[in-house]
Design a protein around this motif. Structure first.
Motif, PDB file in Angstrom:
ATOM      1  N   LEU A 157     -24.972 -67.706 -11.160  1.00 25.63           N
ATOM      2  CA  LEU A 157     -24.526 -68.925 -10.500  1.00 25.63           C
ATOM      3  C   LEU A 157     -24.416 -68.736  -9.000  1.00 25.63           C
ATOM      4  O   LEU A 157     -24.803 -69.588  -8.225  1.00 25.63           O
ATOM      5  CB  LEU A 157     -23.183 -69.374 -11.081  1.00 25.63           C
ATOM      6  CG  LEU A 157     -23.216 -69.742 -12.564  1.00 25.63           C
ATOM      7  CD1 LEU A 157     -21.827 -70.107 -13.040  1.00 25.63           C
ATOM      8  CD2 LEU A 157     -24.188 -70.866 -12.811  1.00 25.63           C
ATOM      9  N   PHE A 158     -23.884 -67.603  -8.611  1.00 25.89           N
ATOM     10  CA  PHE A 158     -23.781 -67.322  -7.181  1.00 25.89           C
ATOM     11  C   PHE A 158     -23.818 -65.817  -6.985  1.00 25.89           C
ATOM     12  O   PHE A 158     -23.038 -65.079  -7.567  1.00 25.89           O
ATOM     13  CB  PHE A 158     -22.465 -67.874  -6.600  1.00 25.89           C
ATOM     14  CG  PHE A 158     -22.342 -67.613  -5.130  1.00 25.89           C
ATOM     15  CD1 PHE A 158     -23.061 -68.360  -4.221  1.00 25.89           C
ATOM     16  CD2 PHE A 158     -21.527 -66.597  -4.657  1.00 25.89           C
ATOM     17  CE1 PHE A 158     -22.953 -68.121  -2.869  1.00 25.89           C
ATOM     18  CE2 PHE A 158     -21.422 -66.352  -3.300  1.00 25.89           C
ATOM     19  CZ  PHE A 158     -22.145 -67.119  -2.402  1.00 25.89           C
ATOM     20  N   ASN A 159     -24.785 -65.379  -6.181  1.00 28.04           N
ATOM     21  CA  ASN A 159     -24.893 -63.970  -5.821  1.00 28.04           C
ATOM     22  C   ASN A 159     -25.345 -63.934  -4.364  1.00 28.04           C
ATOM     23  O   ASN A 159     -26.498 -64.229  -4.051  1.00 28.04           O
ATOM     24  CB  ASN A 159     -25.890 -63.249  -6.724  1.00 28.04           C
ATOM     25  CG  ASN A 159     -25.913 -61.751  -6.468  1.00 28.04           C
ATOM     26  OD1 ASN A 159     -25.400 -61.261  -5.470  1.00 28.04           O
ATOM     27  ND2 ASN A 159     -26.519 -61.021  -7.388  1.00 28.04           N
ATOM     28  N   GLN A 160     -24.437 -63.580  -3.501  1.00 27.38           N
ATOM     29  CA  GLN A 160     -24.723 -63.604  -2.066  1.00 27.38           C
ATOM     30  C   GLN A 160     -25.860 -62.660  -1.699  1.00 27.38           C
ATOM     31  O   GLN A 160     -26.638 -62.945  -0.796  1.00 27.38           O
ATOM     32  CB  GLN A 160     -23.451 -63.261  -1.270  1.00 27.38           C
ATOM     33  CG  GLN A 160     -23.605 -63.435   0.231  1.00 27.38           C
ATOM     34  CD  GLN A 160     -23.926 -64.870   0.621  1.00 27.38           C
ATOM     35  OE1 GLN A 160     -23.424 -65.818   0.046  1.00 27.38           O
ATOM     36  NE2 GLN A 160     -24.788 -65.041   1.608  1.00 27.38           N
ATOM     37  N   GLN A 161     -25.987 -61.554  -2.417  1.00 24.05           N
ATOM     38  CA  GLN A 161     -27.063 -60.599  -2.119  1.00 24.05           C
ATOM     39  C   GLN A 161     -28.428 -61.238  -2.336  1.00 24.05           C
ATOM     40  O   GLN A 161     -29.356 -61.019  -1.552  1.00 24.05           O
ATOM     41  CB  GLN A 161     -26.928 -59.354  -2.989  1.00 24.05           C
ATOM     42  CG  GLN A 161     -25.766 -58.472  -2.625  1.00 24.05           C
ATOM     43  CD  GLN A 161     -25.651 -57.281  -3.569  1.00 24.05           C
ATOM     44  OE1 GLN A 161     -26.123 -57.315  -4.695  1.00 24.05           O
ATOM     45  NE2 GLN A 161     -25.014 -56.234  -3.087  1.00 24.05           N
ATOM     46  N   VAL A 162     -28.569 -62.025  -3.405  1.00 20.58           N
ATOM     47  CA  VAL A 162     -29.851 -62.672  -3.685  1.00 20.58           C
ATOM     48  C   VAL A 162     -30.174 -63.688  -2.595  1.00 20.58           C
ATOM     49  O   VAL A 162     -31.303 -63.735  -2.082  1.00 20.58           O
ATOM     50  CB  VAL A 162     -29.832 -63.335  -5.079  1.00 20.58           C
ATOM     51  CG1 VAL A 162     -31.088 -64.170  -5.294  1.00 20.58           C
ATOM     52  CG2 VAL A 162     -29.702 -62.281  -6.156  1.00 20.58           C
TER      53      VAL A 162
END
Length: 185
Positions: free
Chosen positions: A108-113
């Protein structure tokens, strides 16, 4: 800069050799530029870097997409154990055993991606700019060398014309001396 210095004499030799091999066929600047862009190692590498940047962006984008994982297991037991209780026996298992599973996951949310995706897009833009810059350098180098060859040809034509004129003047002076109209100093 070192590769550019090495490629200039090679390009000049290619242009001169192409002229010597087929004197009837003229090499235009457009043809020379097209040939150089298609065959220059730096230009080809820059185009491959663009493709690599696109693939890297797709790879990072794939991390944000849903991931499906599947697994399966099939087991055959030729010998089944028996549990004996008094005069009764009960089988302990089955001949065939099948297990399967599917797992679906979505980040849903992954800042690295997201950061990686932004960086990959920036690097893709960099590779596009680098390719354009490399192509401009090749065009500049080929155009300069092409016009240098043309200037050298014109200079050779001027020198040939001067030699012919000097021979004509020499012949005229020799005839005037022979006829007594001129004298040696």
């Amino acid at each position: 800069m070192i590769k550019r210095v090495k490629s200039i004499p090679i390009l000049i030799l290619c242009l001169l050799f192409a002229n010597l091999v087929s004197a009837q066929e003229q090499l235009t600047l457009k043809d020379a530029l097209h040939f150089a862009i298609q065959n220059n190692a730096n230009a080809r590498k820059a185009k491959l870097d663009i493709d690599g940047g696109k693939y890297k962006t797709q790879e990072i984008r794939a991390r944000a997409l849903p991931q499906i994982t599947g697994s399966g297991n099939l087991t055959y037991n030729p010998i089944i154990g028996q549990l004996v209780v008094g005069s009764l026996s009960f089988p302990m298992g089955r001949s065939w055993n099948v297990n399967g599973g599917v797992q679906l996951s979505q980040q849903l949310f992954n800042q690295q991606v997201f950061t990686g995706l932004q960086a990959a897009k920036k690097s893709e833009a960099y590779y596009n700019l680098n390719s354009d810059y490399t192509e401009e350098q090749v065009i500049e180098m080929v155009a300069n060398n092409y016009y240098q060859v043309l200037v050298s040809r014109q200079q050779l034509n001027v020198i040939d014309t001067n030699i012919k004129n000097v021979k004509v003047v020499e012949k005229i002076l020799a005839n005037q001396y022979k006829n007594g109209l001129a004298k040696k100093n």
